[in-house]
Design an enzyme around this catalytic site. Structure first.
Site, short mmCIF file in Angstrom:
data_model
loop_
_atom_site.label_atom_id
_atom_site.label_comp_id
_atom_site.label_asym_id
_atom_site.label_seq_id
_atom_site.Cartn_x
_atom_site.Cartn_y
_atom_site.Cartn_z
N ASP A 32 97.45 68.77 15.02
CA ASP A 32 98.76 69.37 14.81
C ASP A 32 99.88 68.38 15.12
OD1 ASP A 32 98.22 72.09 13.97
OD2 ASP A 32 97.28 72.33 15.94
N GLU B 140 97.39 83.73 9.79
CA GLU B 140 96.70 82.82 10.69
C GLU B 140 97.33 82.91 12.07
OE1 GLU B 140 95.60 78.05 11.20
OE2 GLU B 140 96.74 78.74 9.45
#
Length: 271
Positions: free
Chosen positions: A65, A54
């Site tokens: 995040d 990723e």
């Protein structure tokens, strides 16, 4: 031959073949542009046994995040990292033997438009895409553009996703389904949440796509436990904390190798 086989993309074929051979799938994450030689981490991941990688495109407001990846994004942006520059770096890479999966927020997709964005990904050798802030009921335009350029968007499912929506996510995802182990943001955690096992089981009831668990998987023991329920794991914050602390590609190769070994030790298929 059924339609799902006819339309299966390169990411799905790759992950299915490894899963069906009994392998626990491993997808480490790196924030692109975090260091001058950041693509060295990709080589290290592949050498350590990653099944996909990723590649996070840094964004100024990464709402899903936690502090570690937020800091990594800010550092990358402060170094002048841009989507255009990152894709140029990826274009210069040799074939690593594993799919590259871009992850980003939908604002970056909209900046150039879904069609131009997906075309640029494909030219750079990226064959998968994760957009965590794009809900399935708003994904039509991106899914169509991605299909035109053989880019496979993996949709996210969370512990609170209703059963009907979970089935839709399973049906519309390409490549794999990203199972978010906990409600909240990315980050290292002391233990695998009980919600991870329940979500993986629910997804296994509605899709035959590979199911990868992410958000909070930080250690080899947690990866091993996750493998008992899902087809594999995504490891992001634990990787990026080491990068932020100065870990070189060889250091990350050693860490990812411990995750690979843990997954290989847990050979039972997901329950």
């Amino acid at each position: 031959m059924n339609d799902s086989v006819l339309t299966m993309g390169a990411v799905e074929r790759h992950l299915r073949a490894r899963r069906d051979a009994g392998r626990g799938l491993l997808m480490p994450y790196v924030t692109a542009g975090i260091t001058p030689g950041w693509t060295g981490y990709l080589h290290a991941f592949a050498a350590a046994g990653a099944d996909a990688i990723e590649v996070g495109l840094p964004f100024s407001d990464p709402t899903l995040d936690g502090p570690t990846i937020q800091q990594a994004s800010q550092e990358a942006l402060s170094r002048g990292a841009s989507t255009r520059g990152i894709l140029a770096d990826l274009s210069a890479l040799p074939d690593l033997g594993v799919p590259l999966i871009a992850s980003t927020y939908y604002n970056l997709v909209l900046h150039d438009g879904p069609e131009a964005f997906c075309a640029a990904l494909r030219r750079a050798g990226v064959t998968g895409l994760i957009v965590p802030d794009l809900p399935v009921h708003e994904a039509d335009e991106l899914m169509e553009a991605a299909a035109a350029y053989d880019v496979e968007p993996a949709l996210l499912a969370s512990p609170t996703t209703p059963d009907a929506r979970l089935a839709e996510i399973g049906a519309r995802s390409r490549g794999f389904v990203y199972a978010v182990s906990v409600m909240g943001i990315t980050g290292e955690r002391a233990a695998l949440a009980g919600s991870a096992a329940r979500l993986a089981a629910r997804l296994k009831n509605v899709t035959d796509l590979p199911v990868l668990l992410g958000f909070g998987i930080s250690t080899p023991d947690q990866a091993r436990e996750a493998r008992r329920h899902a087809d594999g794991v995504v490891v992001g914050a634990a990787v990026m904390r080491r990068v932020l602390d100065g870990a070189a590609p060889d250091d990350l190769r050693a860490f990812v190798t411990t995750l690979r070994q843990a997954l290989d030790q847990e050979c039972d298929p997901p329950r």
